[in-house]
Write an enzyme that holds these catalytic residues in place. Structure first.
Site, PDB file in Angstrom:
ATOM      1  N   ARG A 519       0.833  -1.205   0.000  1.00 26.89           N
ATOM      2  CA  ARG A 519       0.000   0.000   0.000  1.00 26.89           C
ATOM      3  C   ARG A 519       0.863   1.249   0.000  1.00 26.89           C
ATOM      4  O   ARG A 519       1.903   1.280   0.659  1.00 26.89           O
ATOM      5  CB  ARG A 519      -0.861   0.046   1.286  1.00 26.89           C
ATOM      6  N   SER A 583       7.187  -5.001   7.636  1.00 29.09           N
ATOM      7  CA  SER A 583       6.824  -5.940   8.712  1.00 29.09           C
ATOM      8  C   SER A 583       7.631  -7.229   8.670  1.00 29.09           C
ATOM      9  O   SER A 583       7.081  -8.319   8.547  1.00 29.09           O
ATOM     10  CB  SER A 583       5.339  -6.269   8.638  1.00 29.09           C
ATOM     11  N   ASP A 637       5.172  -3.028  12.014  1.00 29.17           N
ATOM     12  CA  ASP A 637       3.710  -2.819  12.107  1.00 29.17           C
ATOM     13  C   ASP A 637       3.221  -2.786  13.558  1.00 29.17           C
ATOM     14  O   ASP A 637       2.241  -2.114  13.875  1.00 29.17           O
ATOM     15  CB  ASP A 637       2.940  -3.861  11.296  1.00 29.17           C
TER      16      ASP A 637
END
Length: 894
Positions: A519, A583, A637
């Site tokens: 994203r 992450s 994250d």
């Protein structure tokens, strides 16, 4: 003349069909949740779910109490070439004073007889399973309990109505102390009869008793039984039809003689149908008719003797004798002479006729209620013609010369579209009780073994405290310089030194890479009175060949996506600050430098491990020569989750993720972080706690199923704590247990389907669904997985899911308890109030996970008051906030 006198006892077929319809309505009322409390016909669930299937075996005792005598049997069922049954029995007498005395005395008597029987059989030292045939209306909520609703027939012992007869009997046995018995099933004699006959004829699905009392049972569809959970399969219903008419629905066919009998009985107003039909009352009915006829001068020239006026002098066995076709009239003379009425030949013929009318009425009434049951079975099956077998027992049916024939004939006339076979139960209900017990024994053995297996997943408070203690020790090892290298819980510094204070302001870019999607976000943060965060994002796929190609290809792909997004938002010219949520385990040396330790989650791009991912990203941007960005922070994250929640609640200093994987971070004192210079202030530490236990410190609580899941995973031996907690693995643990249970014959009839052999078929979302849904819906889910399950299978699957997810939540809670207590001690507080920011599908979607985890933290860290806050987009918004805080601190330094 007599026909005219007793015309009310002659029932036409029209009347019988009407009674059949009335009884069908009564059955429906008894089965319905709303009408059952007021229904006369109680339709009691028996928890017997199937007739014998031929697999029963073992050595059992059956007690039979409720008829004219008390019987004890020993039933041995063996499997040589075919199933064989060996029975030995003793009959014990139950004196009148015991039947009408106290309940304690009655059960002491039963326990004494049982002791005598076991003595004779030389089995006092064995604990054999016992089936208890108890022929009175009982409410059951399980097979091994029977709460007596009301005594019937000759019994009236005090203190038993409303009590559980199994408990009363167990108490009497314990009091003696000279033997032990395991009462596994309370069975009504009708059910016993159905099971006995079902052993010889698989089609048997109705049990019928016409003896001292009368009653029937049959196999009903679970979907019609409101009083028991579940819609699957069938259950035997004990109709208790003796009480038909207790609400007045038979008043139009009851005669003055029926009313008189009722008035003189032990239980006036109750069991009105039984009083018109069964053996306990038939002789008495005839006597009352004879008295009245004699008084009116229609018999014995009006002679009435004291004997004729004595209740119980004319017995049902006399009725049977008088109705015999050959010697009936002689018998009549003999019996009447004993009553002192000096009968003429005409008197004998008349008395024989009275007996016939009374016993024929009984057979007709039973045919109509039985007809209602047969029609119900036919409609349940949705067939035109019903083929079924009725198992029958009882002294009246057996001894009366004409009764059985008349019953069969009327039944066939009333339900012409049914082929009914009547099967006489040779061995009474004892064998049936043993069969029910055999099935119960098999199931309870199975439950015991299942419970034993799942007990490994039940962690005690002590075990959880141990887990908390070990997590604490592993955290300390990760923080210390001399043990950091070998420590499994890495405790990585993140260089995030502060949570947001609300003054953050500006436009930021965020990248989120951590799975199969990537994203890019634009996050506009506005400070002031009304703080706002506005977000725009776009999602890009990462093809598998890029995930597993070269590092250069991966970062070129990422930069291409960023370029597309900047065009899309029209902001290519600005040099925006950027936060990179990455992450994967990283060793950070500063806020904007993170060295990838190792890829996880299916990534395998070459030339990245051991490299600084920010450098790789900057190089990719340079190669493209289209735009420039200010990369301020690399973010894990978990830290992003903490930051998002901290923006809402300044008390939030812990981040937790429980989704596909699991991890936690928290604000640690700089003085404790030996890997980074400086003593002042705090820094967020990314624990990477998924690897807790990789050194074997959790081996004492890992099960064979955990080991199997680990052995077959992509990273065997690594992330062991995560594999007991997180979403990616719970379904696999469940699948391994289900395979084992199926192999052991507890599930799916021992058939392992191809589906069940497929790894990862049992996704964790199924766990969430199964634990949330009713059994019928659980079956649907299992069917989608190609698992054809029964109701019992669904219960077991639900239990397994519950055990696995409960342990996961508790282990996660134990880890969190270690973290909050460490923070409390760091700050030298008696009591700590703190908020944890949480994200992850398992935590969000599972119906019980969060509740159990919160409770565990409360139990294990009682001095901490912990609030859990759901994070909204930690990896996007969180990354932007970290970048914003980073910019704020950087500006302050300059």
């Amino acid at each position: 003349q007599i026909d005219k006198y007793l015309y009310a006892m002659r029932l036409s077929d029209e009347t019988l069909i009407d009674i059949m319809a009335r009884f069908r309505r009564e059955m429906k009322n008894g089965l319905s949740r709303d009408f059952n409390p007021t229904a006369a016909v109680k339709m009691l669930p028996t928890f017997v779910r199937s007739i014998p299937d031929g697999s029963e075996k073992g050595d059992f005792i059956a007690l039979d109490l409720g008829g004219s005598y008390f019987r004890i049997l020993r039933v041995k069922v063996s499997h040589e070439k075919k199933q064989t049954v060996q029975m030995e029995s003793e009959i014990y007498n139950t004196p009148e004073d015991i039947m009408h005395g106290s309940g304690t005395r009655l059960f002491d008597h039963v326990a004494e007889c049982l002791g005598d029987f076991m003595e004779k059989q030389q089995i006092k030292d064995k604990k054999l399973p016992v089936g208890f045939t108890f022929s009175f209306p009982c409410r059951q909520s399980k097979l091994d309990e029977g709460i007596l609703i009301t005594w019937t027939k000759r019994f009236k012992a005090s203190g038993v109505e409303g009590a559980d007869v199994v408990r009363l009997l167990n108490r009497a046995i314990k009091k003696r102390g000279d033997y032990d018995a395991d009462i596994m099933a309370v069975v009504n004699d009708t059910v016993g009869t159905m099971m006995t006959c079902g052993f010889d004829d698989q089609r048997c699905e109705v049990g019928l008793i016409i003896g001292t009392g009368t009653n029937a049972c049959y196999m009903e569809e679970m979907r019609h039984i409101d009083l028991v959970e579940g819609d699957e399969g069938r259950m035997c219903i004990n109709t208790e039809w003796g009480a038909f008419g207790d609400d007045g629905s038979l008043e139009d066919i009851r005669t003055e003689f029926d009313r008189e009998i009722d008035r003189g009985s032990l239980n006036p107003g109750k069991q009105l149908f039984e009083k018109m039909v069964s053996g306990l009352y038939m002789g008495e009915l005839v006597r009352l008719i004879l008295v009245k006829m004699a008084k009116e001068g229609l018999l014995f020239e009006g002679r009435i003797t004291p004997e004729l006026l004595t209740k119980g002098k004319f017995e049902t066995k006399h009725v049977s004798a008088i109705e015999k076709s050959k010697e009936g009239l002689n018998k009549a003379k003999e019996i009447l002479t004993r009553l002192g009425v000096e009968p003429s030949h005409e008197d004998c013929i008349a008395v024989q006729h009275v007996c016939t009318i009374v016993s024929f009425r009984s057979a007709n009434l039973v045919a109509s209620t039985l007809g209602a049951i047969l029609n119900q079975l036919r409609d349940n099956k949705g067939v035109g013609r019903l083929r079924t077998t009725v198992g029958v027992d009882g002294s009246l049916y057996k001894m009366h010369p004409q009764y059985a024939r008349r019953l069969h004939k009327t039944t066939r006339r009333l339900v012409p579209d049914s082929e009914v076979r009547f099967l006489l139960s040779e061995s009474g209900s004892g064998k049936g009780a043993a069969m029910v017990t055999a099935v119960a024994y098999r199931l309870s053995e199975q439950h015991r073994l299942i419970d034993e297996t799942l007990a490994e997943f039940k962690l005690t408070h002590e075990q959880l405290l141990q887990v908390k203690k070990r997590m604490r020790a592993e955290m300390e090892a990760g923080l210390k310089k001399k043990t950091h290298e070998t420590a499994k819980v890495k405790m990585l510094p993140t260089f995030v030194r502060s949570t947001p204070d609300g003054t953050e302001n500006g436009d930021f870019l965020a990248l989120d890479l951590g799975g199969t999607n990537f994203r890019v976000l634009l996050v506009k943060i506005r400070s002031g009175k009304r703080r706002t965060v506005e977000m725009h994002n776009k999602i890009y796929a990462i093809p598998i060949e890029v995930m597993q190609g070269t590092g250069e290809e991966l970062f070129d792909h990422i930069v291409t996506c960023i370029s597309d997004f900047l065009d899309y938002m029209g902001i290519k010219g600005a040099r925006l600050p950027l936060g990179f949520t990455f992450s994967f385990p990283c060793k950070q040396t500063s806020l904007d430098a993170g060295i990838l330790l190792n890829w996880t989650k299916g990534f395998k791009a070459t030339d990245c491990e051991g490299e600084d991912v920010v450098y790789l990203l900057r190089e990719g941007i340079k190669r493209r020569e289209e735009f420039d960005l200010d990369v301020v922070a690399v973010v894990n994250d978990t830290v992003g989750t903490m930051m998002t929640c901290a923006y809402e609640d300044p008390n939030c200093e812990i981040g937790l993720i429980v989704g596909t994987g699991s991890n936690a971070c928290y604000m640690e004192e700089m003085r404790n972080i030996e890997m980074v210079d400086g003593e002042q202030g705090r820094m967020c530490v990314n624990t990477e706690w998924g690897a807790f236990g990789d050194n074997g410190c959790l081996d004492d609580i890992r099960t064979v199923y955990d080991k199997a899941v680990d052995d077959y995973s992509l990273n065997a031996g690594k992330q062991r704590y995560e594999k007991m907690i997180s979403g990616m693995y719970l379904g696999e643990i469940v699948r391994n247990i289900l395979i084992d249970f199926t192999k052991r014959g507890f599930l799916f009839r021992g058939q392992i389907s191809e589906t069940l052999k497929t790894r990862h078929i049992f996704e964790t979302k199924f766990l969430s669904q199964i634990e949330r849904l009713a059994l019928l819906q659980v079956r649907t889910i299992l069917q989608q997985l190609g698992l054809n399950s029964t109701c019992d299978d669904s219960i077991i699957v639900k239990t397994v899911c519950g055990a696995v997810s409960r342990r996961a939540a508790q282990l996660c809670g134990a880890g969190m308890a270690a973290v909050v207590d460490k923070i409390r001690e760091n700050r030298g507080l008696e009591h700590l109030e703190i908020t944890v920011g949480v994200d992850g599908t398992l935590y969000k979607l599972h119906p019980h996970f969060s509740r159990i985890m919160h409770q565990t933290v409360k139990d294990l860290a009682p001095n901490c008051d912990v609030t859990f806050l759901l994070s909204e987009d930690g990896s996007g918004k969180g990354a932007a906030l970290i970048t914003a805080v980073g910019c704020r601190l950087r500006d302050a330094e300059q």
